[in-house]
Enzyme design. Structure first.
Site, PDB file in Angstrom:
ATOM      1  N   ILE A   8       8.505  30.810  -7.670  1.00 28.08           N
ATOM      2  CA  ILE A   8       9.496  30.375  -8.639  1.00 28.08           C
ATOM      3  C   ILE A   8      10.171  29.128  -8.080  1.00 28.08           C
ATOM      4  O   ILE A   8      10.630  29.128  -6.935  1.00 28.08           O
ATOM      5  CB  ILE A   8      10.511  31.503  -8.913  1.00 28.08           C
ATOM      6  CG1 ILE A   8       9.778  32.679  -9.569  1.00 28.08           C
ATOM      7  CG2 ILE A   8      11.666  31.024  -9.760  1.00 28.08           C
ATOM      8  CD1 ILE A   8      10.563  33.949  -9.649  1.00 28.08           C
ATOM      9  N   ASN A  10      12.955  27.490  -8.210  1.00 26.81           N
ATOM     10  CA  ASN A  10      14.298  27.392  -7.633  1.00 26.81           C
ATOM     11  C   ASN A  10      14.520  28.294  -6.422  1.00 26.81           C
ATOM     12  O   ASN A  10      15.636  28.376  -5.905  1.00 26.81           O
ATOM     13  CB  ASN A  10      15.367  27.646  -8.699  1.00 26.81           C
ATOM     14  CG  ASN A  10      15.291  29.033  -9.286  1.00 26.81           C
ATOM     15  OD1 ASN A  10      14.344  29.768  -9.030  1.00 26.81           O
ATOM     16  ND2 ASN A  10      16.280  29.394 -10.086  1.00 26.81           N
ATOM     17  N   CYS A  11      13.486  28.948  -5.931  1.00 27.50           N
ATOM     18  CA  CYS A  11      13.576  29.808  -4.749  1.00 27.50           C
ATOM     19  C   CYS A  11      13.684  28.943  -3.486  1.00 27.50           C
ATOM     20  O   CYS A  11      12.886  28.033  -3.282  1.00 27.50           O
ATOM     21  CB  CYS A  11      12.340  30.698  -4.685  1.00 27.50           C
ATOM     22  SG  CYS A  11      12.158  31.609  -3.146  1.00 27.50           S
ATOM     23  N   ASP A  12      14.660  29.245  -2.637  1.00 23.90           N
ATOM     24  CA  ASP A  12      14.859  28.463  -1.416  1.00 23.90           C
ATOM     25  C   ASP A  12      13.657  28.525  -0.484  1.00 23.90           C
ATOM     26  O   ASP A  12      13.294  27.527   0.143  1.00 23.90           O
ATOM     27  CB  ASP A  12      16.106  28.943  -0.663  1.00 23.90           C
ATOM     28  CG  ASP A  12      17.394  28.543  -1.372  1.00 23.90           C
ATOM     29  OD1 ASP A  12      17.357  27.595  -2.193  1.00 23.90           O
ATOM     30  OD2 ASP A  12      18.437  29.171  -1.112  1.00 23.90           O
TER      31      ASP A  12
END
Length: 116
Positions: A8, A10-12
């Site tokens: 995904i 926007n996952c860091d």
């Protein structure tokens, strides 16, 4: 060798993995579950290669938001059904490079994968 990173956007941890791949000059394709989707066939392949227990991200907010009944009755079929509906439940990043399937990101592990 084709490399695909699944996750995904926007996952860091995804951001760290992609930044590492870019810095190392490793070509890859990014597959965003939310934008590009995930189907049962793809998920079943991941389960065959890694096991459904390894794929379920039990530390994430999506898993924690499940009912106690859903958590307590988790088996392969239930896990696959839930991951199809809630792809954020899939541990990430999932890297597929040739025949190698790898979950998570640690620079040393990626270095070993790409130096094989």
């Amino acid at each position: 060798m084709t490399t695909t990173v699944y996750g995904i956007k926007n996952c860091d941890t995804i951001k760290k993995a992609l930044k590492w791949l870019d810095a190392e000059g490793k070509p890859y394709t990014f597959h965003d579950y939310r934008k590009d989707g995930i189907d049962q066939e793809m998920l079943k392949t991941f389960v065959e290669k890694l096991g459904w227990e390894a794929l379920v991200n039990k530390r994430g907010t999506t898993f924690r938001a499940l009912s106690e009944e859903q958590k307590n009755n988790l088996d392969e079929n239930n896990a696959i059904a839930l991951m199809l509906v809630h792809p954020a439940m899939i541990k990430r990043p999932l890297l597929v490079s040739g025949e190698t399937y790898h979950l998570g990101f640690k620079p040393a592990e990626y270095q070993a994968i790409f130096n094989e």
